[in-house]
Write a protein that holds these residues in place. Structure first.
Motif, PDB file in Angstrom:
ATOM      1  N   ALA A   2     -10.796   7.240 -22.277  1.00 37.05           N
ATOM      2  CA  ALA A   2      -9.706   7.356 -21.305  1.00 37.05           C
ATOM      3  C   ALA A   2     -10.031   8.393 -20.225  1.00 37.05           C
ATOM      4  O   ALA A   2     -10.774   9.340 -20.474  1.00 37.05           O
ATOM      5  N   ASP A   3      -9.468   8.186 -19.064  1.00 36.10           N
ATOM      6  CA  ASP A   3      -9.603   9.127 -17.943  1.00 36.10           C
ATOM      7  C   ASP A   3      -8.221   9.589 -17.526  1.00 36.10           C
ATOM      8  O   ASP A   3      -7.314   8.770 -17.380  1.00 36.10           O
ATOM      9  N   PHE A   4      -8.083  10.888 -17.338  1.00 36.87           N
ATOM     10  CA  PHE A   4      -6.809  11.464 -16.927  1.00 36.87           C
ATOM     11  C   PHE A   4      -7.016  12.435 -15.778  1.00 36.87           C
ATOM     12  O   PHE A   4      -8.056  13.072 -15.666  1.00 36.87           O
ATOM     13  N   VAL A   5      -5.986  12.569 -14.940  1.00 33.86           N
ATOM     14  CA  VAL A   5      -5.928  13.630 -13.940  1.00 33.86           C
ATOM     15  C   VAL A   5      -5.037  14.704 -14.541  1.00 33.86           C
ATOM     16  O   VAL A   5      -3.933  14.422 -15.014  1.00 33.86           O
ATOM     17  N   LEU A   6      -5.523  15.932 -14.562  1.00 34.80           N
ATOM     18  CA  LEU A   6      -4.810  17.043 -15.186  1.00 34.80           C
ATOM     19  C   LEU A   6      -4.536  18.128 -14.150  1.00 34.80           C
ATOM     20  O   LEU A   6      -5.455  18.666 -13.542  1.00 34.80           O
ATOM     21  N   ASP A   7      -3.264  18.424 -13.943  1.00 32.99           N
ATOM     22  CA  ASP A   7      -2.780  19.444 -13.005  1.00 32.99           C
ATOM     23  C   ASP A   7      -2.422  20.672 -13.832  1.00 32.99           C
ATOM     24  O   ASP A   7      -1.548  20.602 -14.692  1.00 32.99           O
ATOM     25  N   ASN A  42     -11.559  13.504 -26.593  1.00 31.00           N
ATOM     26  CA  ASN A  42     -12.637  12.590 -26.229  1.00 31.00           C
ATOM     27  C   ASN A  42     -12.494  12.027 -24.820  1.00 31.00           C
ATOM     28  O   ASN A  42     -13.403  11.378 -24.319  1.00 31.00           O
ATOM     29  N   ALA A  43     -11.371  12.273 -24.184  1.00 29.32           N
ATOM     30  CA  ALA A  43     -11.096  11.725 -22.853  1.00 29.32           C
ATOM     31  C   ALA A  43     -11.817  12.516 -21.769  1.00 29.32           C
ATOM     32  O   ALA A  43     -12.281  13.639 -21.985  1.00 29.32           O
ATOM     33  N   ASN A  44     -11.891  11.912 -20.589  1.00 22.04           N
ATOM     34  CA  ASN A  44     -12.410  12.582 -19.393  1.00 22.04           C
ATOM     35  C   ASN A  44     -11.217  13.124 -18.612  1.00 22.04           C
ATOM     36  O   ASN A  44     -10.203  12.436 -18.475  1.00 22.04           O
ATOM     37  N   TYR A  45     -11.346  14.340 -18.088  1.00 22.91           N
ATOM     38  CA  TYR A  45     -10.262  14.959 -17.325  1.00 22.91           C
ATOM     39  C   TYR A  45     -10.776  15.378 -15.955  1.00 22.91           C
ATOM     40  O   TYR A  45     -11.748  16.132 -15.847  1.00 22.91           O
ATOM     41  N   ARG A  54      -8.509  28.391 -11.472  1.00 22.75           N
ATOM     42  CA  ARG A  54      -7.985  28.269 -12.840  1.00 22.75           C
ATOM     43  C   ARG A  54      -8.719  27.179 -13.617  1.00 22.75           C
ATOM     44  O   ARG A  54      -8.954  27.320 -14.815  1.00 22.75           O
ATOM     45  N   VAL A  55      -9.087  26.116 -12.927  1.00 20.05           N
ATOM     46  CA  VAL A  55      -9.848  25.055 -13.594  1.00 20.05           C
ATOM     47  C   VAL A  55     -11.183  25.611 -14.071  1.00 20.05           C
ATOM     48  O   VAL A  55     -11.639  25.305 -15.173  1.00 20.05           O
ATOM     49  N   GLY A  56     -11.798  26.465 -13.250  1.00 25.51           N
ATOM     50  CA  GLY A  56     -13.057  27.090 -13.637  1.00 25.51           C
ATOM     51  C   GLY A  56     -12.932  27.910 -14.912  1.00 25.51           C
ATOM     52  O   GLY A  56     -13.892  28.040 -15.675  1.00 25.51           O
ATOM     53  N   LYS A  57     -11.764  28.444 -15.174  1.00 23.31           N
ATOM     54  CA  LYS A  57     -11.506  29.187 -16.412  1.00 23.31           C
ATOM     55  C   LYS A  57     -11.105  28.250 -17.549  1.00 23.31           C
ATOM     56  O   LYS A  57     -11.421  28.494 -18.708  1.00 23.31           O
ATOM     57  N   ALA A  58     -10.378  27.179 -17.218  1.00 27.63           N
ATOM     58  CA  ALA A  58      -9.880  26.254 -18.240  1.00 27.63           C
ATOM     59  C   ALA A  58     -10.995  25.418 -18.866  1.00 27.63           C
ATOM     60  O   ALA A  58     -10.950  25.140 -20.070  1.00 27.63           O
ATOM     61  N   ILE A  59     -11.985  25.029 -18.083  1.00 24.25           N
ATOM     62  CA  ILE A  59     -13.043  24.156 -18.611  1.00 24.25           C
ATOM     63  C   ILE A  59     -13.770  24.799 -19.795  1.00 24.25           C
ATOM     64  O   ILE A  59     -13.892  24.161 -20.850  1.00 24.25           O
ATOM     65  N   PRO A  60     -14.240  26.053 -19.714  1.00 23.05           N
ATOM     66  CA  PRO A  60     -14.895  26.638 -20.893  1.00 23.05           C
ATOM     67  C   PRO A  60     -13.943  26.766 -22.091  1.00 23.05           C
ATOM     68  O   PRO A  60     -14.370  26.603 -23.241  1.00 23.05           O
ATOM     69  N   MET A  61     -12.673  27.029 -21.826  1.00 22.78           N
ATOM     70  CA  MET A  61     -11.689  27.102 -22.907  1.00 22.78           C
ATOM     71  C   MET A  61     -11.567  25.750 -23.603  1.00 22.78           C
ATOM     72  O   MET A  61     -11.508  25.676 -24.837  1.00 22.78           O
ATOM     73  N   MET A  62     -11.529  24.695 -22.811  1.00 26.30           N
ATOM     74  CA  MET A  62     -11.397  23.358 -23.373  1.00 26.30           C
ATOM     75  C   MET A  62     -12.645  22.975 -24.166  1.00 26.30           C
ATOM     76  O   MET A  62     -12.548  22.373 -25.238  1.00 26.30           O
ATOM     77  N   GLU A  64     -14.547  25.033 -25.762  1.00 22.47           N
ATOM     78  CA  GLU A  64     -14.447  25.799 -26.998  1.00 22.47           C
ATOM     79  C   GLU A  64     -13.480  25.142 -27.988  1.00 22.47           C
ATOM     80  O   GLU A  64     -13.664  25.241 -29.203  1.00 22.47           O
ATOM     81  N   LEU A  65     -12.464  24.460 -27.467  1.00 25.67           N
ATOM     82  CA  LEU A  65     -11.487  23.766 -28.307  1.00 25.67           C
ATOM     83  C   LEU A  65     -11.991  22.410 -28.811  1.00 25.67           C
ATOM     84  O   LEU A  65     -11.304  21.733 -29.558  1.00 25.67           O
ATOM     85  N   GLY A  66     -13.181  22.012 -28.354  1.00 29.63           N
ATOM     86  CA  GLY A  66     -13.765  20.774 -28.853  1.00 29.63           C
ATOM     87  C   GLY A  66     -13.685  19.583 -27.925  1.00 29.63           C
ATOM     88  O   GLY A  66     -13.970  18.455 -28.336  1.00 29.63           O
ATOM     89  N   PHE A  67     -13.313  19.784 -26.658  1.00 31.96           N
ATOM     90  CA  PHE A  67     -13.279  18.680 -25.703  1.00 31.96           C
ATOM     91  C   PHE A  67     -14.714  18.253 -25.401  1.00 31.96           C
ATOM     92  O   PHE A  67     -15.558  19.096 -25.074  1.00 31.96           O
ATOM     93  N   VAL A  68     -15.006  16.959 -25.541  1.00 30.90           N
ATOM     94  CA  VAL A  68     -16.367  16.466 -25.375  1.00 30.90           C
ATOM     95  C   VAL A  68     -16.530  15.526 -24.180  1.00 30.90           C
ATOM     96  O   VAL A  68     -17.655  15.191 -23.804  1.00 30.90           O
ATOM     97  N   GLY A  69     -15.428  15.092 -23.585  1.00 30.88           N
ATOM     98  CA  GLY A  69     -15.496  14.215 -22.420  1.00 30.88           C
ATOM     99  C   GLY A  69     -15.889  14.988 -21.171  1.00 30.88           C
ATOM    100  O   GLY A  69     -16.108  16.199 -21.191  1.00 30.88           O
ATOM    101  N   GLU A  70     -15.964  14.277 -20.062  1.00 22.01           N
ATOM    102  CA  GLU A  70     -16.281  14.900 -18.778  1.00 22.01           C
ATOM    103  C   GLU A  70     -15.085  15.723 -18.303  1.00 22.01           C
ATOM    104  O   GLU A  70     -13.949  15.243 -18.331  1.00 22.01           O
ATOM    105  N   LEU A  71     -15.335  16.956 -17.886  1.00 28.37           N
ATOM    106  CA  LEU A  71     -14.295  17.833 -17.351  1.00 28.37           C
ATOM    107  C   LEU A  71     -14.712  18.200 -15.935  1.00 28.37           C
ATOM    108  O   LEU A  71     -15.668  18.939 -15.734  1.00 28.37           O
ATOM    109  N   GLU A  72     -13.993  17.664 -14.953  1.00 26.67           N
ATOM    110  CA  GLU A  72     -14.369  17.829 -13.548  1.00 26.67           C
ATOM    111  C   GLU A  72     -13.385  18.719 -12.812  1.00 26.67           C
ATOM    112  O   GLU A  72     -12.172  18.523 -12.887  1.00 26.67           O
ATOM    113  N   ASN A  73     -13.908  19.693 -12.078  1.00 27.00           N
ATOM    114  CA  ASN A  73     -13.096  20.575 -11.246  1.00 27.00           C
ATOM    115  C   ASN A  73     -12.968  19.933  -9.871  1.00 27.00           C
ATOM    116  O   ASN A  73     -13.942  19.839  -9.130  1.00 27.00           O
ATOM    117  N   MET A  74     -11.745  19.487  -9.529  1.00 25.84           N
ATOM    118  CA  MET A  74     -11.505  18.848  -8.238  1.00 25.84           C
ATOM    119  C   MET A  74     -10.917  19.809  -7.208  1.00 25.84           C
ATOM    120  O   MET A  74     -10.501  19.386  -6.144  1.00 25.84           O
TER     121      MET A  74
END
Length: 90
Positions: A2-7, A42-45, A54-62, A64-74
């Motif tokens: 799955a792909d999601f946009v996360l605000d 497992n999703a892409n965000y 804030r996204v730059g800080k959230a990505i490493p946190m995610m 660490e929590l086990g997120f394995v999908g693509e995490l893109e800073n838009m």
């Protein structure tokens, strides 16, 4: 996958406009980790905040929590709207 946009902006920032269909989780809230942990790891965000900081800080946190999908800073809202093609709604 799955792909999601996360605000991850604050409620006050979101009230000024948000991307249609985006998930909203306030990075500044005390329960950010708890709420983000409930998302599909497992999703892409494709993520945005006011400027991308804030996204730059959230990505490493995610990660660490086990997120394995693509995490893109838009970046910010306008940048994210351009990259996703989603309209900004109130």
């Amino acid at each position: 996958m799955a792909d999601f946009v996360l605000d991850i902006r604050t409620p006050e920032e979101v009230a000024e406009g948000r991307l249609d269909g985006a998930l909203v989780v306030d990075f500044m809230a005390e329960d950010f980790i708890e709420k983000i942990s409930q998302l599909d790891k497992n999703a892409n965000y494709r993520m945005h905040c006011r400027s991308g900081g804030r996204v730059g800080k959230a990505i490493p946190m995610m990660r660490e929590l086990g997120f394995v999908g693509e995490l893109e800073n838009m970046g910010g809202l306008e940048d994210a709207a351009g990259l996703t093609g989603l309209p900004i709604v109130q």
